[in-house]
Design a protein around this motif. Structure first.
Motif, PDB file in Angstrom:
ATOM      1  N   VAL A 101      73.451  27.896   2.970  1.00  7.62           N
ATOM      2  CA  VAL A 101      72.276  28.465   2.583  1.00  7.62           C
ATOM      3  C   VAL A 101      71.789  29.767   3.201  1.00  7.62           C
ATOM      4  O   VAL A 101      71.713  30.668   2.546  1.00  7.62           O
ATOM      5  N   VAL A 102      72.065  29.610   4.520  1.00  8.81           N
ATOM      6  CA  VAL A 102      71.581  30.889   5.306  1.00  8.81           C
ATOM      7  C   VAL A 102      72.753  31.957   5.317  1.00  8.81           C
ATOM      8  O   VAL A 102      72.321  33.436   5.043  1.00  8.81           O
ATOM      9  N   LYS A 103      74.025  31.553   5.089  1.00  9.32           N
ATOM     10  CA  LYS A 103      75.066  32.835   4.672  1.00  9.32           C
ATOM     11  C   LYS A 103      74.703  33.581   3.353  1.00  9.32           C
ATOM     12  O   LYS A 103      74.643  34.553   3.163  1.00  9.32           O
ATOM     13  N   ARG A 104      74.358  32.757   2.427  1.00  5.07           N
ATOM     14  CA  ARG A 104      73.981  33.278   1.295  1.00  5.07           C
ATOM     15  C   ARG A 104      72.656  34.145   1.170  1.00  5.07           C
ATOM     16  O   ARG A 104      72.766  35.368   0.523  1.00  5.07           O
ATOM     17  N   ASN A 105      71.899  33.687   1.701  1.00  7.99           N
ATOM     18  CA  ASN A 105      70.425  34.501   1.829  1.00  7.99           C
ATOM     19  C   ASN A 105      70.863  35.776   2.700  1.00  7.99           C
ATOM     20  O   ASN A 105      70.204  37.002   2.542  1.00  7.99           O
ATOM     21  N   THR A 106      71.633  35.629   3.840  1.00  8.42           N
ATOM     22  CA  THR A 106      71.951  36.919   4.690  1.00  8.42           C
ATOM     23  C   THR A 106      72.598  37.804   3.963  1.00  8.42           C
ATOM     24  O   THR A 106      72.437  39.058   3.953  1.00  8.42           O
ATOM     25  N   LEU A 107      73.997  37.542   2.894  1.00  3.63           N
ATOM     26  CA  LEU A 107      74.600  38.368   2.059  1.00  3.63           C
ATOM     27  C   LEU A 107      73.592  38.961   1.127  1.00  3.63           C
ATOM     28  O   LEU A 107      73.660  40.142   0.844  1.00  3.63           O
ATOM     29  N   SER A 131      65.429  34.458  11.979  1.00  8.82           N
ATOM     30  CA  SER A 131      66.677  34.188  12.508  1.00  8.82           C
ATOM     31  C   SER A 131      66.972  32.769  12.749  1.00  8.82           C
ATOM     32  O   SER A 131      66.215  32.156  13.363  1.00  8.82           O
ATOM     33  N   TYR A 132      67.810  32.138  11.980  1.00  9.54           N
ATOM     34  CA  TYR A 132      67.867  30.827  12.046  1.00  9.54           C
ATOM     35  C   TYR A 132      69.549  30.436  11.604  1.00  9.54           C
ATOM     36  O   TYR A 132      70.178  31.244  10.903  1.00  9.54           O
ATOM     37  N   ASP A 133      69.848  29.053  12.179  1.00 11.38           N
ATOM     38  CA  ASP A 133      71.436  28.984  11.849  1.00 11.38           C
ATOM     39  C   ASP A 133      71.524  27.960  10.441  1.00 11.38           C
ATOM     40  O   ASP A 133      72.517  28.123  10.008  1.00 11.38           O
ATOM     41  N   CYS A 134      70.470  27.442  10.328  1.00  5.53           N
ATOM     42  CA  CYS A 134      70.669  26.451   9.396  1.00  5.53           C
ATOM     43  C   CYS A 134      69.531  26.063   8.403  1.00  5.53           C
ATOM     44  O   CYS A 134      68.371  26.262   8.977  1.00  5.53           O
ATOM     45  N   SER A 135      69.457  25.799   7.038  1.00  4.20           N
ATOM     46  CA  SER A 135      68.144  25.664   6.357  1.00  4.20           C
ATOM     47  C   SER A 135      68.379  24.421   5.696  1.00  4.20           C
ATOM     48  O   SER A 135      69.304  23.894   5.108  1.00  4.20           O
ATOM     49  N   PHE A 136      67.277  23.511   5.853  1.00  2.00           N
ATOM     50  CA  PHE A 136      67.453  22.132   5.436  1.00  2.00           C
ATOM     51  C   PHE A 136      66.371  21.825   4.556  1.00  2.00           C
ATOM     52  O   PHE A 136      65.006  22.064   5.117  1.00  2.00           O
ATOM     53  N   GLU A 164      77.502  21.829   6.764  1.00  7.41           N
ATOM     54  CA  GLU A 164      78.065  22.903   6.159  1.00  7.41           C
ATOM     55  C   GLU A 164      77.149  23.490   4.929  1.00  7.41           C
ATOM     56  O   GLU A 164      76.870  24.667   4.874  1.00  7.41           O
ATOM     57  N   GLU A 165      76.504  22.442   4.407  1.00 10.90           N
ATOM     58  CA  GLU A 165      75.491  22.896   3.463  1.00 10.90           C
ATOM     59  C   GLU A 165      74.370  23.656   3.719  1.00 10.90           C
ATOM     60  O   GLU A 165      73.898  24.817   3.268  1.00 10.90           O
TER      61      GLU A 165
END
Length: 210
Positions: free
Chosen positions: A189-195, A8-13, A184-185
């Motif tokens: 990344v997290v949203k795409r991975n979750t989907l 579980s994480y909010d952002c990936s950098f 935003e970027e």
């Protein structure tokens, strides 16, 4: 700061470590990821290596993928592609080696200009090996002046004593979070991975006989 669970994480950098060979890039990274003191210099990186660290800063759970690049010139063509998409770049020099400092301006900032694809990328200058203060040839003031000239954050550190090791990465991450385009970027990344994970789960459950 406390680490976050890998699930579980909010952002990936993406963070890049660059600089001359033997300035301690790998030692800084291993010290940060393992939260351990590094007593001896680590074997020079061949090409590129990376490690992942989960942490919480600024109220956000982050996944940092940190790329450790080789400083030797013969690996430059290999490592140039890893600049693409980097959200943060840490330029490391050895405070006991003048050449590693002058090469930041002569070599490494030019590498960033040539290969970095992210105009908002956050940069940090790190003077490493301050535990060898008796051998210091680059002053803190010189490091700070160069960082200001290139618009970078600045810290001095020691992988051996762990002085400012965590602070390097945490301050960089905090600054990245302050840049709307990078935030935003990293969230995308997290949203795409979750989907993608949901779709894979749906495909697996849908493939079973009822």
């Amino acid at each position: 700061m406390a680490s976050s669970p890998a699930s579980s994480y909010d952002c990936s950098f993406k963070v890049l470590l660059i600089g001359d060979s033997a300035v301690g890039k790998s030692s800084l990274l291993v010290s940060f990821v393992s939260a351990a003191h590094i007593d001896e210099d680590i074997t020079p990186t061949i090409g590129v290596d990376f490690k992942i660290k989960f942490l919480t800063v600024g109220g956000k759970k982050l996944k940092l993928t940190i790329w450790d690049t080789a400083g030797q010139e013969r690996f430059r063509t290999i490592t140039s592609s890893y600049y693409r998409g980097a959200h943060g770049i840490i330029l490391v020099y050895d405070v006991t080696k003048r050449e590693s400092f002058t090469n930041l301006a002569d070599v490494w900032t030019k590498e960033i200009e040539m290969h970095s694809t992210n105009k908002d990328c956050v940069k940090m200058l790190v003077g490493n090996k301050v535990d060898k203060d008796e051998d210091r040839v680059v002053t803190r003031e010189e490091g700070l002046a160069l960082a200001q000239e290139y618009g970078c954050l600045f810290l001095e550190s020691s992988a051996k004593t762990r002085e400012n090791v965590e602070k390097c990465f945490e301050e960089l991450a905090l600054k990245i979070l302050e840049v709307p385009s990078l935030l935003e970027e990293g969230s995308s990344v997290v949203k795409r991975n979750t989907l993608k994970q949901k779709q894979e789960n749906a495909n697996q459950s849908g493939g079973c006989c009822q």
